[in-house]
Design a protein around this motif. Structure first.
Motif, PDB file in Angstrom:
ATOM      1  N   LEU A  65       9.714  66.711 103.846  1.00 27.58           N
ATOM      2  CA  LEU A  65      10.883  65.900 104.188  1.00 27.58           C
ATOM      3  C   LEU A  65      11.909  66.060 103.078  1.00 27.58           C
ATOM      4  N   ALA A  66      13.121  66.447 103.446  1.00 23.55           N
ATOM      5  CA  ALA A  66      14.167  66.706 102.456  1.00 23.55           C
ATOM      6  C   ALA A  66      14.672  65.410 101.827  1.00 23.55           C
ATOM      7  N   GLY A  90      15.097  60.516  96.712  1.00 30.51           N
ATOM      8  CA  GLY A  90      16.385  60.676  96.045  1.00 30.51           C
ATOM      9  C   GLY A  90      17.476  61.088  97.027  1.00 30.51           C
ATOM     10  N   THR A  91      18.615  61.398  96.486  1.00 25.71           N
ATOM     11  CA  THR A  91      18.922  61.675  95.095  1.00 25.71           C
ATOM     12  C   THR A  91      18.951  60.384  94.280  1.00 25.71           C
ATOM     13  N   GLY A 142       8.389  64.832  95.463  1.00 23.26           N
ATOM     14  CA  GLY A 142       9.423  65.470  94.654  1.00 23.26           C
ATOM     15  C   GLY A 142      10.475  64.459  94.262  1.00 23.26           C
ATOM     16  N   GLY A 143      11.049  64.630  93.085  1.00 17.93           N
ATOM     17  CA  GLY A 143      12.116  63.754  92.619  1.00 17.93           C
ATOM     18  C   GLY A 143      13.429  64.512  92.549  1.00 17.93           C
ATOM     19  N   ASN A 144      14.329  64.214  93.474  1.00 15.22           N
ATOM     20  CA  ASN A 144      15.649  64.843  93.505  1.00 15.22           C
ATOM     21  C   ASN A 144      16.587  63.984  92.667  1.00 15.22           C
ATOM     22  N   TYR A 170       6.019  60.001  87.409  1.00 12.13           N
ATOM     23  CA  TYR A 170       5.831  59.443  88.747  1.00 12.13           C
ATOM     24  C   TYR A 170       6.027  60.427  89.893  1.00 12.13           C
ATOM     25  N   VAL A 171       6.508  61.629  89.609  1.00 14.06           N
ATOM     26  CA  VAL A 171       6.705  62.620  90.674  1.00 14.06           C
ATOM     27  C   VAL A 171       5.965  63.907  90.334  1.00 14.06           C
ATOM     28  N   ASP A 172       5.776  64.744  91.348  1.00 14.11           N
ATOM     29  CA  ASP A 172       5.023  65.990  91.163  1.00 14.11           C
ATOM     30  C   ASP A 172       5.922  67.176  90.824  1.00 14.11           C
TER      31      ASP A 172
END
Length: 343
Positions: A65-66, A90-91, A142-144, A170-172
């Motif tokens: 999921l984007a 995010g973002t 993912g952290g954007n 906290y993100v991969d």
């Protein structure tokens, strides 16, 4: 059922209001015993053949999921039940911000697209962290990350670094969002010299951490060949872990929507079916030019399993959906994974 009953009802209302209403609905229904299990049984496809290993991470399937859907990491645990292999939040910016004035999301129904000018609206990194503390580890996250809008240019890099440091545990993986057309100084963020500075600064922080996280760069679908060549050179020079191609577009060519309708909407980033071919062409150019020397996540206009396979054939290692998820419903994830297995 989604396209014949649910979508026509939802599409009667303002897109942003529907977004939050749907979030609330999924969140509350998932609290009912047995509902999460039912959703998983309906939508998830579990098979080792779908697994992908990239930049040190194992993805249970290549459909993600984007960013932009779950900006504040509110719903990722529940969304994971629909069968995603990874979810990008995010973002996220250091401080919470309202974003651009409403109305700021517009449906192009005849084109199966969206135009948005959200402007990095989010609750800030601390709110995202608080929500990520409830991570049930169902899916990779993912952290954007981006910058706050109303800051001087000399503070841009610091904003990215502050969010990177705060989110690191906290993100991969991380995504540097430098290609959103709805924030100030869009051109500066895509300047090669500035990107060298930004990537270098974030990588320095990454190396100093006890464990390193993959860092990717998200680019626009509107870059010309010279600019794409610079991206290939940039990846080789910085050894950044990969590229996400692509973000929303400012190009309005070939739309079924009338000039009057587009003028009434105004500026913003175009997503969905209209940018499918541009995004795929960007992926193919990067893959061919670099001799597939770095991972690519393909996003932009994926509304069918065939669209996803086209991105993968062009050179994408993983794919992400967003507008297709809204237009086609959660069954799209299962269709893509089934198509991948059929290969």
């Amino acid at each position: 059922m989604y396209k014949s009953i649910i979508r026509p009802i939802l599409f009667q209302f303002d897109p942003e209001k529907v977004h939050y209403f749907t979030f609330s609905l999924i969140k509350n229904f998932s609290k009912i015993p047995g509902v999460s299990s039912l959703i998983r049984s309906l939508f998830q496809v579990e098979d080792p053949k779908l697994e992908r290993e990239l930049f040190g991470l194992k993805f249970k399937n290549p459909v993600g999921l984007a960013a932009g859907f779950d900006k504040n990491a509110v719903l990722y645990n529940e969304l994971a039940d629909f069968g995603f292999g990874f979810i990008e939040i995010g973002t996220v910016t250091p401080k919470g911000q309202e974003g651009n004035p409403k109305k700021r999301i517009f449906r192009l129904k005849d084109d199966q697209g969206l135009i948005n000018r959200m402007g990095f609206n989010n609750a800030g990194v601390e709110a995202a962290i608080e929500n990520l503390k409830s991570n049930q580890r169902k899916v990779l996250i993912g952290g954007n990350i981006g910058k706050n809008t109303d800051i001087p240019t000399e503070q841009y890099t610091q904003d990215y670094c502050d969010t990177f440091k705060a989110l690191h545990a906290y993100v991969d993986y991380f995504v540097l969002n430098v290609s959103c057309p709805n924030v100030g100084s869009h051109a500066k963020l895509q300047d090669k010299d500035y990107l060298l500075e930004l990537i270098g600064s974030v990588q320095k922080l990454n190396k100093a951490a006890t464990s390193q996280k993959p860092i990717l760069l998200k680019i626009a679908p509107d870059l010309n060949k010279q600019q794409l060549d610079e991206i290939v050179d940039l990846v080789a020079e910085t050894k950044i872990d990969g590229v996400i191609a692509s973000n929303t577009s400012v190009n309005r060519e070939g739309l079924k929507a009338t000039e009057a309708a587009l003028e009434a909407i105004g500026n913003g980033g175009l997503s969905g079916k209209p940018i499918k071919d541009r995004s795929t062409a960007t992926i193919k150019y990067l893959a061919d030019k670099s001799n597939k020397s770095f991972p690519i996540i393909g996003v932009g206009g994926i509304h069918t399993a065939e669209d996803a396979l086209e991105k993968i054939d062009a050179g994408a290692d993983l794919v992400q959906i967003y507008t297709g998820f809204i237009y086609e419903g959660p069954g799209l994830i299962k269709k893509i994974n089934k198509a991948l297995l059929a290969r």
